[in-house]
Design an enzyme around this catalytic site. Structure first.
Site, PDB file in Angstrom:
ATOM      1  N   TYR A  23     -10.529  -5.920   3.361  1.00 53.15           N
ATOM      2  CA  TYR A  23     -11.356  -4.712   3.354  1.00 53.15           C
ATOM      3  C   TYR A  23     -12.542  -4.826   2.391  1.00 53.15           C
ATOM      4  O   TYR A  23     -13.073  -3.809   1.947  1.00 53.15           O
ATOM      5  CB  TYR A  23     -10.509  -3.495   2.966  1.00 53.15           C
ATOM      6  N   HIS A  53      -5.943   0.017  12.856  1.00 51.46           N
ATOM      7  CA  HIS A  53      -7.267  -0.466  12.477  1.00 51.46           C
ATOM      8  C   HIS A  53      -7.812  -1.266  13.647  1.00 51.46           C
ATOM      9  O   HIS A  53      -7.047  -1.939  14.342  1.00 51.46           O
ATOM     10  CB  HIS A  53      -7.184  -1.385  11.242  1.00 51.46           C
ATOM     11  N   LYS A  63      -0.721  -0.081  11.473  1.00 56.40           N
ATOM     12  CA  LYS A  63      -0.603   0.102  10.014  1.00 56.40           C
ATOM     13  C   LYS A  63       0.812   0.537   9.595  1.00 56.40           C
ATOM     14  O   LYS A  63       1.617   0.958  10.438  1.00 56.40           O
ATOM     15  CB  LYS A  63      -1.634   1.142   9.560  1.00 56.40           C
ATOM     16  N   ASN A  93      -3.784   6.479   9.407  1.00 62.73           N
ATOM     17  CA  ASN A  93      -4.342   6.720  10.740  1.00 62.73           C
ATOM     18  C   ASN A  93      -3.843   5.706  11.764  1.00 62.73           C
ATOM     19  O   ASN A  93      -4.472   5.482  12.789  1.00 62.73           O
ATOM     20  CB  ASN A  93      -5.873   6.802  10.687  1.00 62.73           C
ATOM     21  N   GLU A 126     -12.373 -11.116  11.290  1.00 66.47           N
ATOM     22  CA  GLU A 126     -11.028 -10.533  11.082  1.00 66.47           C
ATOM     23  C   GLU A 126      -9.951 -11.328  11.827  1.00 66.47           C
ATOM     24  O   GLU A 126      -8.833 -11.496  11.321  1.00 66.47           O
ATOM     25  CB  GLU A 126     -11.026  -9.058  11.522  1.00 66.47           C
TER      26      GLU A 126
END
Ligand code: CMP
Length: 136
Positions: free
Chosen positions: A52, A118, A12, A115, A129
């Site tokens: 998402y 993913h 990310k 975080n 995905e």
């Protein structure tokens, strides 16, 4: 019987920004993952909203999509036996504060939003995905 699976991983914006790409890839390789495909991209907010979509009713959806599209990301197809679960274990809990020692999010995560990585949460979503970013 072989359980070799593929899963989608994203490094990310917070981790790319801190130049953690190679450190995180080393953690994948040291844990037996092969990186089959990878690309560095920046996506539009509208693309993040599609990616998402499963979270669209959640209160954090708008911020999440704004964040994922806020800077460059690395998207990768990882392969290993039981890759989906193995990647979730290596990433650690969604909130870095809850993540165990030795996990990517414990080591590098800043907050539940930032975080660092993913990973697909099921074999079915891994296929969706991977196709989202690497359809050929
Ligand atoms: P990720 O695995 O990319 O999937 C959805 C993301 O939403 C998650 O990591 C978190 O970064 C983010 N998020 C923000 N708030 C929450 C929350 N309360 N619960 C779960 N995920 C959250």
């Amino acid at each position: 019987m072989s359980n070799v699976e593929q899963t989608l991983s994203i490094i990310k914006p917070d981790a790319v920004e801190r130049n953690l790409e190679n450190n995180i890839k080393e953690m994948f390789k040291n844990n037996g993952f092969s990186i089959l495909k990878e690309k560095k991209i920046q996506i539009e907010k509208s693309e993040a909203e599609k990616f998402y979509k499963v979270h669209e009713t959640k209160p954090f959806y708008n911020d999440l999509c704004a964040y994922l599209s806020s800077g460059p990301i690395i998207v990768m197809v990882l392969e290993k036996s039981n890759a989906v679960l193995a990647n979730r274990e290596l990433m650690g809990a969604t909130n870095p504060i809850d993540a165990e020692e030795g996990t990517i999010r414990k080591k590098y995560g800043i907050s539940i939003d930032k975080n660092s990585v993913h990973g697909s949460d099921s074999i079915e979503n891994a296929k969706i995905e991977i196709n989202f970013f690497f359809e050929d």
